[in-house]
Write a protein that holds these residues in place. Structure first.
Motif, PDB file in Angstrom:
ATOM      1  N   ALA A  24       0.832  -1.209   0.000  1.00  0.00           N
ATOM      2  CA  ALA A  24       0.000   0.000   0.000  1.00  0.00           C
ATOM      3  C   ALA A  24       0.863   1.253   0.000  1.00  0.00           C
ATOM      4  CB  ALA A  24      -0.935  -0.010   1.211  1.00  0.00           C
ATOM      5  N   GLN A  25       1.975   1.241   0.738  1.00  0.00           N
ATOM      6  CA  GLN A  25       2.839   2.414   0.831  1.00  0.00           C
ATOM      7  C   GLN A  25       3.454   2.772  -0.528  1.00  0.00           C
ATOM      8  OE1 GLN A  25       3.252   4.492   3.558  1.00  0.00           O
ATOM      9  NE2 GLN A  25       4.156   5.747   1.944  1.00  0.00           N
ATOM     10  N   THR A  26       3.736   1.756  -1.348  1.00  0.00           N
ATOM     11  CA  THR A  26       4.294   2.014  -2.681  1.00  0.00           C
ATOM     12  C   THR A  26       3.302   2.798  -3.522  1.00  0.00           C
ATOM     13  OG1 THR A  26       5.590  -0.028  -2.555  1.00  0.00           O
ATOM     14  CG2 THR A  26       5.252   0.929  -4.745  1.00  0.00           C
ATOM     15  N   PHE A  27       2.039   2.371  -3.490  1.00  0.00           N
ATOM     16  CA  PHE A  27       1.005   3.098  -4.234  1.00  0.00           C
ATOM     17  C   PHE A  27       0.769   4.486  -3.640  1.00  0.00           C
ATOM     18  CE2 PHE A  27       0.048  -1.230  -5.594  1.00  0.00           C
ATOM     19  CZ  PHE A  27      -0.178  -1.048  -6.955  1.00  0.00           C
ATOM     20  N   ALA A  28       0.826   4.584  -2.317  1.00  0.00           N
ATOM     21  CA  ALA A  28       0.660   5.895  -1.674  1.00  0.00           C
ATOM     22  C   ALA A  28       1.735   6.858  -2.162  1.00  0.00           C
ATOM     23  CB  ALA A  28       0.716   5.748  -0.158  1.00  0.00           C
ATOM     24  N   ASN A  29       2.969   6.368  -2.257  1.00  0.00           N
ATOM     25  CA  ASN A  29       4.071   7.212  -2.731  1.00  0.00           C
ATOM     26  C   ASN A  29       3.845   7.643  -4.181  1.00  0.00           C
ATOM     27  OD1 ASN A  29       5.352   6.882  -0.270  1.00  0.00           O
ATOM     28  ND2 ASN A  29       6.692   5.246  -0.984  1.00  0.00           N
ATOM     29  N   PRO A  42      -3.036   8.730   3.564  1.00  0.00           N
ATOM     30  CA  PRO A  42      -2.316   8.154   2.433  1.00  0.00           C
ATOM     31  C   PRO A  42      -3.232   7.289   1.578  1.00  0.00           C
ATOM     32  CG  PRO A  42      -1.046   7.910   4.454  1.00  0.00           C
ATOM     33  CD  PRO A  42      -2.406   8.397   4.859  1.00  0.00           C
ATOM     34  N   PHE A  43      -3.043   7.349   0.264  1.00  0.00           N
ATOM     35  CA  PHE A  43      -3.851   6.544  -0.648  1.00  0.00           C
ATOM     36  C   PHE A  43      -3.645   5.065  -0.347  1.00  0.00           C
ATOM     37  CE2 PHE A  43      -4.627   4.148  -4.499  1.00  0.00           C
ATOM     38  CZ  PHE A  43      -5.815   4.686  -4.961  1.00  0.00           C
ATOM     39  N   ASP A  44      -4.756   4.343  -0.185  1.00  0.00           N
ATOM     40  CA  ASP A  44      -4.707   2.902   0.099  1.00  0.00           C
ATOM     41  C   ASP A  44      -5.376   2.157  -1.053  1.00  0.00           C
ATOM     42  OD1 ASP A  44      -4.917   0.287   0.970  1.00  0.00           O
ATOM     43  OD2 ASP A  44      -5.764   0.786   2.926  1.00  0.00           O
ATOM     44  N   PRO A  45      -4.615   1.442  -1.876  1.00  0.00           N
ATOM     45  CA  PRO A  45      -5.195   0.759  -3.037  1.00  0.00           C
ATOM     46  C   PRO A  45      -6.140  -0.370  -2.665  1.00  0.00           C
ATOM     47  CG  PRO A  45      -2.951   0.032  -2.696  1.00  0.00           C
ATOM     48  CD  PRO A  45      -3.183   1.165  -1.739  1.00  0.00           C
ATOM     49  N   TYR A  46      -6.057  -0.830  -1.430  1.00  0.00           N
ATOM     50  CA  TYR A  46      -6.846  -1.986  -1.016  1.00  0.00           C
ATOM     51  C   TYR A  46      -8.043  -1.601  -0.140  1.00  0.00           C
ATOM     52  CZ  TYR A  46      -2.461  -3.934  -2.625  1.00  0.00           C
ATOM     53  OH  TYR A  46      -1.355  -4.226  -3.391  1.00  0.00           O
ATOM     54  N   LEU A  47      -8.337  -0.303  -0.077  1.00  0.00           N
ATOM     55  CA  LEU A  47      -9.407   0.169   0.802  1.00  0.00           C
ATOM     56  C   LEU A  47     -10.792  -0.095   0.239  1.00  0.00           C
ATOM     57  CD1 LEU A  47     -10.143   1.787   3.381  1.00  0.00           C
ATOM     58  CD2 LEU A  47     -10.054   3.854   1.968  1.00  0.00           C
ATOM     59  N   ASN A  48     -10.977   0.114  -1.067  1.00  0.00           N
ATOM     60  CA  ASN A  48     -12.290  -0.048  -1.689  1.00  0.00           C
ATOM     61  C   ASN A  48     -12.124  -0.288  -3.195  1.00  0.00           C
ATOM     62  OD1 ASN A  48     -11.930   2.557  -2.941  1.00  0.00           O
ATOM     63  ND2 ASN A  48     -12.551   3.485  -0.990  1.00  0.00           N
ATOM     64  N   ILE A 173       9.936   2.612 -20.304  1.00  0.00           N
ATOM     65  CA  ILE A 173       9.168   1.767 -19.382  1.00  0.00           C
ATOM     66  C   ILE A 173       9.854   1.711 -18.021  1.00  0.00           C
ATOM     67  CG2 ILE A 173       8.378  -0.589 -18.921  1.00  0.00           C
ATOM     68  CD1 ILE A 173       6.795   0.842 -21.110  1.00  0.00           C
ATOM     69  N   LEU A 174      11.166   1.512 -18.018  1.00  0.00           N
ATOM     70  CA  LEU A 174      11.891   1.431 -16.750  1.00  0.00           C
ATOM     71  C   LEU A 174      11.774   2.732 -15.962  1.00  0.00           C
ATOM     72  CD1 LEU A 174      15.121  -0.467 -17.893  1.00  0.00           C
ATOM     73  CD2 LEU A 174      13.212  -1.379 -16.557  1.00  0.00           C
ATOM     74  N   ARG A 175      11.836   3.869 -16.639  1.00  0.00           N
ATOM     75  CA  ARG A 175      11.717   5.157 -15.949  1.00  0.00           C
ATOM     76  C   ARG A 175      10.391   5.265 -15.205  1.00  0.00           C
ATOM     77  NH1 ARG A 175      13.327   8.176 -21.455  1.00  0.00           N
ATOM     78  NH2 ARG A 175      15.489   7.415 -21.567  1.00  0.00           N
ATOM     79  N   ILE A 176       9.343   4.650 -15.780  1.00  0.00           N
ATOM     80  CA  ILE A 176       8.013   4.714 -15.165  1.00  0.00           C
ATOM     81  C   ILE A 176       7.878   3.725 -14.019  1.00  0.00           C
ATOM     82  CG2 ILE A 176       5.542   4.361 -15.553  1.00  0.00           C
ATOM     83  CD1 ILE A 176       6.075   5.197 -18.500  1.00  0.00           C
ATOM     84  N   VAL A 177       8.179   2.447 -14.281  1.00  0.00           N
ATOM     85  CA  VAL A 177       7.945   1.433 -13.244  1.00  0.00           C
ATOM     86  C   VAL A 177       8.895   1.606 -12.059  1.00  0.00           C
ATOM     87  CG1 VAL A 177       6.917  -0.238 -14.825  1.00  0.00           C
ATOM     88  CG2 VAL A 177       9.387  -0.327 -14.390  1.00  0.00           C
ATOM     89  N   PRO A 186      16.721   2.183  -9.869  1.00  0.00           N
ATOM     90  CA  PRO A 186      15.531   1.406  -9.492  1.00  0.00           C
ATOM     91  C   PRO A 186      14.768   2.033  -8.333  1.00  0.00           C
ATOM     92  CG  PRO A 186      17.441  -0.017  -9.723  1.00  0.00           C
ATOM     93  CD  PRO A 186      17.948   1.408  -9.728  1.00  0.00           C
ATOM     94  N   GLY A 187      13.512   1.610  -8.204  1.00  0.00           N
ATOM     95  CA  GLY A 187      12.643   2.072  -7.135  1.00  0.00           C
ATOM     96  C   GLY A 187      11.223   1.710  -7.497  1.00  0.00           C
ATOM     97  N   GLY A 188      10.257   2.356  -6.864  1.00  0.00           N
ATOM     98  CA  GLY A 188       8.860   2.120  -7.206  1.00  0.00           C
ATOM     99  C   GLY A 188       8.457   0.663  -7.098  1.00  0.00           C
TER     100      GLY A 188
END
Length: 203
Positions: A24-29, A42-48, A173-177, A186-188
């Motif tokens: 969830a923290q990755t998506f929040a970031n 923080p945005f929670d992808p698994y909330l709803n 693609i790598l710059r985005i992911v 790397p990151g994300g």
């Protein structure tokens, strides 16, 4: 395991999977980066359901345009066929997600008081900025100047004005992911890098 995944493993001898971070923290970031400030809470992808669809929308299209950009590179018809099969599945996933989100385009994502359509447009803008390649990702509602044949602002199937899919290169693609705007950092979603031969060339 899908039949396509089984076929891919059988055809290639298996593809090692790099560490994929879907916390969830990755998506929040990522969504903090989308809006340029920290969302509270923080945005929670698994909330709803809406949050899950918005989070899911941030991934398949990246693979989809990556496959479009990769197919012409392969000299082997065998590998072009394999990637075309993956492309079909990715395109289908992206279309379903965007159709579901389009139905709810004007709904507010609570508690942020921001519409679904704006979330998607801002996410597309971030991906374009990170990739540094101009417009190759679009929201579900767009200006007529970007719509199919410049005649529509609805955009369930993201494509350029001639209704052909956009394409992205492996570095884009790598710059985005990675979420870093650099294929070298790397990151994300891939904190340790994407892990295979193309990605390793940049590390």
């Amino acid at each position: 395991m899908s039949l396509l995944h089984r076929a891919t493993i059988a055809a290639t001898g298996g593809i090692p999977r790099p560490q994929l971070d879907l916390k969830a923290q990755t998506f929040a970031n990522i969504f903090n980066q989308v809006f340029g400030f920290k969302l509270t809470p923080p945005f929670d992808p698994y909330l709803n359901t809406i949050n899950y669809l918005l989070a899911s929308n941030s991934i398949p299209y990246v693979g989809f345009v990556g496959y479009v950009g990769t197919i012409p590179v392969f000299k082997s018809s065998y590998f072009r066929r394999l990637v075309a099969g993956l492309l079909g599945v990715e395109a289908g996933q992206d279309a379903v997600l965007r159709a579901l989100l389009y139905e709810r385009a004007n709904e507010k994502v609570m508690p942020y008081d921001i519409t679904v359509a704006e979330f998607i447009s801002r996410t597309a803008e971030l991906k374009n900025r990170l990739a540094m390649c101009g417009i190759k990702d679009e929201g579900i509602i767009i200006p007529l100047s970007l719509g199919a044949e410049n005649r529509t602002n609805s955009n369930i199937l993201s494509a350029h004005t001639d209704s052909l899919s956009y394409a992205r290169t492996p570095p884009e693609i790598l710059r985005i992911v990675y979420g870093t705007g650099s294929e070298y950092r790397p990151g994300g979603f891939y904190p340790n890098g994407a892990g295979r031969n193309i990605a390793r060339r940049y590390l």
